[in-house]
Each structure stands twice: as structure tokens, then as C-alpha cells.
Design a protein around this motif. Structure first.
Motif, mmCIF file in Angstrom:
data_model
loop_
_atom_site.group_PDB
_atom_site.id
_atom_site.type_symbol
_atom_site.label_atom_id
_atom_site.label_comp_id
_atom_site.label_asym_id
_atom_site.label_seq_id
_atom_site.Cartn_x
_atom_site.Cartn_y
_atom_site.Cartn_z
ATOM 1 N N ARG A 46 0.699 -1.240 0.097
ATOM 2 C CA ARG A 46 0.073 0.088 0.029
ATOM 3 C C ARG A 46 0.812 1.446 -0.075
ATOM 4 N NH1 ARG A 46 -3.142 1.199 4.210
ATOM 5 N NH2 ARG A 46 -1.845 0.064 5.849
ATOM 6 N N PHE A 47 1.926 1.173 0.739
ATOM 7 C CA PHE A 47 2.743 2.223 0.797
ATOM 8 C C PHE A 47 4.069 1.983 -0.084
ATOM 9 C CE2 PHE A 47 1.542 3.953 5.437
ATOM 10 C CZ PHE A 47 0.441 3.764 5.079
ATOM 11 N N THR A 48 4.462 3.164 -0.505
ATOM 12 C CA THR A 48 5.762 3.364 -1.276
ATOM 13 C C THR A 48 6.721 4.572 -0.809
ATOM 14 O OG1 THR A 48 4.793 2.273 -3.203
ATOM 15 C CG2 THR A 48 7.016 3.509 -3.604
ATOM 16 N N ILE A 49 8.020 4.084 -0.473
ATOM 17 C CA ILE A 49 8.959 5.216 0.028
ATOM 18 C C ILE A 49 9.817 5.387 -1.201
ATOM 19 C CG2 ILE A 49 10.600 3.597 0.888
ATOM 20 C CD1 ILE A 49 11.477 5.525 3.070
ATOM 21 N N SER A 50 10.163 6.633 -1.377
ATOM 22 C CA SER A 50 11.214 7.062 -2.336
ATOM 23 C C SER A 50 12.136 8.196 -1.863
ATOM 24 C CB SER A 50 10.557 7.385 -3.654
ATOM 25 O OG SER A 50 9.607 8.576 -3.476
ATOM 26 N N ARG A 51 13.213 8.472 -2.516
ATOM 27 C CA ARG A 51 14.150 9.688 -2.380
ATOM 28 C C ARG A 51 14.521 10.132 -3.432
ATOM 29 N NH1 ARG A 51 18.615 7.787 1.695
ATOM 30 N NH2 ARG A 51 19.288 9.860 1.464
ATOM 31 N N ASP A 52 14.653 11.515 -3.376
ATOM 32 C CA ASP A 52 15.302 12.324 -4.412
ATOM 33 C C ASP A 52 16.705 13.126 -3.780
ATOM 34 O OD1 ASP A 52 16.242 14.226 -6.352
ATOM 35 O OD2 ASP A 52 14.115 14.627 -6.686
ATOM 36 N N ASN A 53 17.968 12.471 -4.055
ATOM 37 C CA ASN A 53 19.177 13.021 -3.439
ATOM 38 C C ASN A 53 19.447 14.257 -3.999
ATOM 39 O OD1 ASN A 53 19.210 10.816 -1.715
ATOM 40 N ND2 ASN A 53 21.034 9.826 -2.931
ATOM 41 N N ALA A 54 18.940 14.544 -5.221
ATOM 42 C CA ALA A 54 19.269 16.098 -5.577
ATOM 43 C C ALA A 54 18.492 17.024 -5.114
ATOM 44 C CB ALA A 54 19.050 15.827 -7.323
ATOM 45 N N GLU A 55 17.067 16.581 -4.489
ATOM 46 C CA GLU A 55 16.390 17.668 -3.780
ATOM 47 C C GLU A 55 16.429 17.229 -2.272
ATOM 48 O OE1 GLU A 55 14.881 20.062 -5.161
ATOM 49 O OE2 GLU A 55 15.176 19.484 -7.102
ATOM 50 N N ASN A 56 17.038 16.563 -1.652
ATOM 51 C CA ASN A 56 17.365 16.382 -0.379
ATOM 52 C C ASN A 56 16.118 15.910 0.150
ATOM 53 O OD1 ASN A 56 20.088 16.664 -0.672
ATOM 54 N ND2 ASN A 56 20.313 18.174 0.977
ATOM 55 N N THR A 57 15.218 15.131 -0.399
ATOM 56 C CA THR A 57 13.952 14.904 0.172
ATOM 57 C C THR A 57 13.660 13.350 0.082
ATOM 58 O OG1 THR A 57 12.802 15.011 -2.178
ATOM 59 C CG2 THR A 57 12.909 16.892 -0.627
ATOM 60 N N VAL A 58 12.686 12.803 1.000
ATOM 61 C CA VAL A 58 12.200 11.416 0.979
ATOM 62 C C VAL A 58 10.792 11.561 1.201
ATOM 63 C CG1 VAL A 58 12.676 11.428 3.657
ATOM 64 C CG2 VAL A 58 12.339 9.347 2.107
ATOM 65 N N SER A 59 9.944 10.822 0.547
ATOM 66 C CA SER A 59 8.578 10.782 0.246
ATOM 67 C C SER A 59 8.121 9.583 0.566
ATOM 68 C CB SER A 59 8.085 11.389 -0.852
ATOM 69 O OG SER A 59 8.646 12.780 -1.404
ATOM 70 N N LEU A 60 6.575 9.564 1.080
ATOM 71 C CA LEU A 60 5.907 8.374 1.377
ATOM 72 C C LEU A 60 4.783 8.407 0.746
ATOM 73 C CD1 LEU A 60 5.654 5.422 3.239
ATOM 74 C CD2 LEU A 60 4.907 6.962 4.663
ATOM 75 N N GLN A 61 4.373 7.708 -0.210
ATOM 76 C CA GLN A 61 3.190 7.628 -0.946
ATOM 77 C C GLN A 61 2.190 6.690 -0.188
ATOM 78 O OE1 GLN A 61 1.869 9.323 -3.665
ATOM 79 N NE2 GLN A 61 -0.065 8.317 -3.215
ATOM 80 N N MET A 62 1.130 6.899 0.104
ATOM 81 C CA MET A 62 0.289 6.012 0.986
ATOM 82 C C MET A 62 -0.955 5.911 -0.050
ATOM 83 S SD MET A 62 0.783 7.572 4.720
ATOM 84 C CE MET A 62 0.403 9.302 4.207
ATOM 85 N N ASN A 63 -1.292 4.630 0.000
ATOM 86 C CA ASN A 63 -2.436 4.186 -1.063
ATOM 87 C C ASN A 63 -3.503 3.612 -0.063
ATOM 88 O OD1 ASN A 63 -1.686 5.708 -3.194
ATOM 89 N ND2 ASN A 63 -0.464 3.975 -4.054
ATOM 90 N N ILE A 64 -4.605 3.412 -0.399
ATOM 91 C CA ILE A 64 -5.568 2.379 0.174
ATOM 92 C C ILE A 64 -5.574 2.635 1.791
ATOM 93 C CG2 ILE A 64 -6.746 0.113 0.097
ATOM 94 C CD1 ILE A 64 -4.764 -0.674 -2.059
ATOM 95 N N LEU A 65 -5.482 3.894 2.172
ATOM 96 C CA LEU A 65 -5.537 4.209 3.488
ATOM 97 C C LEU A 65 -6.557 3.539 4.452
ATOM 98 C CD1 LEU A 65 -4.269 7.802 3.040
ATOM 99 C CD2 LEU A 65 -2.933 6.010 4.495
ATOM 100 N N LYS A 66 -6.384 3.249 5.600
ATOM 101 C CA LYS A 66 -7.115 2.525 6.607
ATOM 102 C C LYS A 66 -7.129 3.581 7.776
ATOM 103 C CE LYS A 66 -5.764 -2.027 5.031
ATOM 104 N NZ LYS A 66 -5.053 -3.341 5.612
ATOM 105 N N PRO A 67 -8.239 3.533 8.547
ATOM 106 C CA PRO A 67 -8.523 4.093 9.794
ATOM 107 C C PRO A 67 -7.091 3.807 10.784
ATOM 108 C CG PRO A 67 -10.491 3.495 9.169
ATOM 109 C CD PRO A 67 -9.542 2.969 8.207
ATOM 110 N N GLU A 68 -6.772 2.720 10.840
ATOM 111 C CA GLU A 68 -5.606 2.572 11.458
ATOM 112 C C GLU A 68 -4.268 3.090 11.261
ATOM 113 O OE1 GLU A 68 -6.859 -1.701 9.895
ATOM 114 O OE2 GLU A 68 -7.906 0.224 10.101
#
Length: 123
Positions: free
Chosen positions: A67-89
Motif C-alpha cells: 500500500r505504501f511506497t517510499i522514495s528519495r530524491d538525493n538531488a532535492e534532499n527529500t524523502v517521500s511516502l506515497q500512501m494508498n488504500i489508507l485505513k483508519p488504523e
């Protein structure tokens, strides 16, 4: 001087998607593995996912795998978390963290922490 600043949290309906990001400054970003942890009220801080220095190696908690995917962009000094099919928990404050390349799933492994961004999933 080292700062990790999360953004992108918000309110979303169950089944929806959200993307949170973390901007790093004051450190050599490529020297660090990055991770996401989350903490709900009254709960322990929980490992969500981590990513190696070059964005190749990733690890996910079983509760978010697929459901979740982590990625990073070293040129931008960022890390992201894409969260899909989110649940209340999934509702929690989401924190990004930086640690040495050998850092694992324990919050004890990490050196720098962001302030967190709130993710709320309604049912």
C-alpha cells in the motif's frame, strides 16, 4: 542546524491516498539512510518503512506492504511516502528520520528526527 521538515499530512477518507514528504537540510543527505515512523495517541512509535542511501534498498512493515511506497530524491534532499488504500488504523503522526547506512527498524538506530505531520483517515 540539521533539520528534517515533514509536509503533506491531512485528512483523507478510508481507501484514499496521500503523499507526505520530508525535506532535509544541514547534513550530507546521501550519507544517511532515511525512514518513516508513525505514532498514534497512546501508542509506541512504530516503524513504517526505510530506504537506503541510494534509493535502491527498501524495507516495509507488514502492515503497509503493498500500500505504501517510499522514495528519495538525493538531488532535492527529500524523502517521500506515497500512501494508498489508507485505513483508519493508519491514522498517526508521521515522522521522518535519518540514520547511518546500517540503521534498521528500531527508532534507536536513528539520529535526526522531523517534527511530524498528522495523517488522519476517516471511516
Amino acid at each position: 542546524q540539521v533539520q528534517l521538515v515533514e509536509s503533506g499530512g491531512g485528512l483523507v477518507q478510508a481507501g484514499g491516498s496521500l503523499r507526505v514528504s520530508c525535506a532535509a537540510s544541514g547534513l550530507d543527505f546521501t550519507f544517511y539512510a532515511m525512514a518513516w515512523f508513525r505514532q498514534a495517541p497512546g501508542q509506541e512509535r512504530e516503524f513504517v518503512t526505510r530506504i537506503g542511501r541510494f534509493g535502491v534498498h527498501t524495507v516495509y512493515a507488514e502492515s503497509v506492504k503493498g500500500r505504501f511506497t517510499i522514495s528519495r530524491d538525493n538531488a532535492e534532499n527529500t524523502v517521500s511516502l506515497q500512501m494508498n488504500i489508507l485505513k483508519p488504523e493508519d491514522t498517526a503522526i508521521y515522522h521522518c528520520a535519518a540514520g547511518p547506512s546500517a540503521a534498521g527498524n528500531s527508532p534507536r538506530d536513528y539520529i535526526y528526527w522531523g517534527q511530524g505531520t498528522q495523517v488522519t483517515v476517516s471511516s
